[in-house]
Design an enzyme around this catalytic site. Structure first.
Site, mmCIF file in Angstrom:
data_model
loop_
_atom_site.group_PDB
_atom_site.id
_atom_site.type_symbol
_atom_site.label_atom_id
_atom_site.label_comp_id
_atom_site.label_asym_id
_atom_site.label_seq_id
_atom_site.Cartn_x
_atom_site.Cartn_y
_atom_site.Cartn_z
ATOM 1 N N HIS A 66 -65.514 -22.497 -14.212
ATOM 2 C CA HIS A 66 -65.869 -23.886 -13.892
ATOM 3 C C HIS A 66 -67.307 -24.099 -14.367
ATOM 4 C CE1 HIS A 66 -66.381 -27.714 -12.008
ATOM 5 N NE2 HIS A 66 -67.376 -27.259 -11.274
ATOM 6 N N ASP A 114 -61.752 -29.997 -12.898
ATOM 7 C CA ASP A 114 -61.726 -30.081 -14.366
ATOM 8 C C ASP A 114 -60.333 -30.500 -14.845
ATOM 9 O OD1 ASP A 114 -64.421 -28.652 -14.531
ATOM 10 O OD2 ASP A 114 -63.189 -27.213 -13.458
#
Ligand code: LMR
Length: 333
Positions: free
Chosen positions: A187, A159
């Site tokens: 996540h 990310d």
């Protein structure tokens, strides 16, 4: 030349690993002077595919690739390992949320935690990649009472890298010149990609982008990028996930650049008011194989709310698997 380090990889014949192993063997992860032993682990019915991959690795004649061993169980595969990259998990298909996978993965990561506890090197460093990564890391660490929870981490570097890559394209900057991006939390689609302390060529990012673009386009794009890739490819991200694994382990062991911040899912110690006992992505700096949370960042009320939303999801995930977790011991604190 240094002594070789032992690296276990689960899900070793899978798509992420297919990209990852060649990077590790060529020295991208731990440097061009660090020989590696790869202890590759797969399900019994995937061993033939794994054998094929091992042949390809051999055929590259990498100078740093000391030995490859193949295992159909984690107990053998984790024997004496210094690093464990836990990639194998029940994969998410189109339309599925990570929460659907919680229970089936809890079983996998319970066994892996126990196997690390009983077979790995005492200083093993663990990265959980298989989703739901943060909660899988919690399950594995709670099942390894002889290891410190600080030896377990979850991957949010994917990310983090996505945030840099997409911001680079938007601003026209080189990703190398973007610093201090932070991913907070899970996540998952609740994560908070925070640009408030980020800089492009040392100038604050927030002064160079439209606040509305940041909130309405950028944040949802990072949050849903994994799903968007699955929808487009029919399968999860693989090469970018492998790159993120390399970056995470590289920085953990060899250190972050001066002044830089990276994001890692780690056991919360209560910093920034995040509840203890969940694996939450924080801004960290690494040095000599240790990471430390970067403290004292300015957090606005709006940011705090975003951080709380993703904390709430992690607390829910924890509650959903709590009955499967062994009681906490001294070492889990
Ligand atoms: C990603 O972020 O690309 C993956 O974690 C998506 C997934 O669920 O496999």
């Amino acid at each position: 030349m240094r002594r070789p380090v032992r690296i276990a990889v689960t899900g070793a014949a899978g798509a992420i690993s297919n990209n990852l192993l060649f990077k590790i063997a060529s020295g991208e992860m731990f440097g061009k002077d660090q020989p590696v032993i790869l202890q590759l682990i797969e399900m019994p019915d995937r061993m033939e595919a794994l054998r094929g991959l091992a042949m390809e690795l051999e055929d590259c004649a990498y100078p740093l690739l000391h030995t490859i061993t193949l295992h159909d169980n984690v107990e053998d595969g984790f024997d004496n390992v210094h690093y464990a990259l836990l990639i194998g998990a029940r994969p998410r298909g189109p339309g599925m949320e990570r929460s659907d996978l919680l229970e089936s993965n809890a079983e996998i990561f319970t066994r892996q935690g126990q196997a690390l506890n009983n077979h790995a090197n005492r200083d093993v460093k663990v990265l959980v990649v298989g989703n739901p990564a943060n909660t899988n890391a919690l399950i594995a660490s709670r099942n390894a009472p002889k290891l410190s929870p600080s030896q377990f981490t979850a991957l949010t570097r994917l990310d983090h890298n996505r945030a840099k890559g997409i911001l680079a394209n938007h601003t026209g900057a080189n990703p190398r010149n973007i610093s201090r991006v932070v991913i907070w939390g899970n996540h998952s689609t609740t994560q908070f990609p925070d640009l408030h302390q980020a800089t492009v060529l040392d100038e604050p990012v927030m002064e160079q982008i439209d606040e509305r673009w940041y909130r309405e386009v950028f944040i949802p794009k990072i949050q849903t990028r994994g799903g968007e890739i699955i929808a487009a490819r029919g399968v999860s991200s693989a090469a970018s996930a492998a790159q993120a694994v390399v970056d995470h382990m590289h920085d953990w062991m060899l250190g972050t650049q001066p002044g830089e911040i990276v994001s890692m899912g780690i056991l919360s110690d209560g910093s920034y008011g995040i509840e203890k006992g969940i694996f939450y992505s924080f801004p960290v700096r690494c040095d000599y194989g240790r990471y430390q949370i970067v403290r004292g960042l300015d957090i606005s009320d709006w940011s705090r709310e975003m951080m709380k939303v993703t904390e709430a999801e992690l607390l829910e995930e924890k509650a959903a698997v709590n009955h499967l977790l062994p009681p906490e011991t001294e070492a889990s604190h």
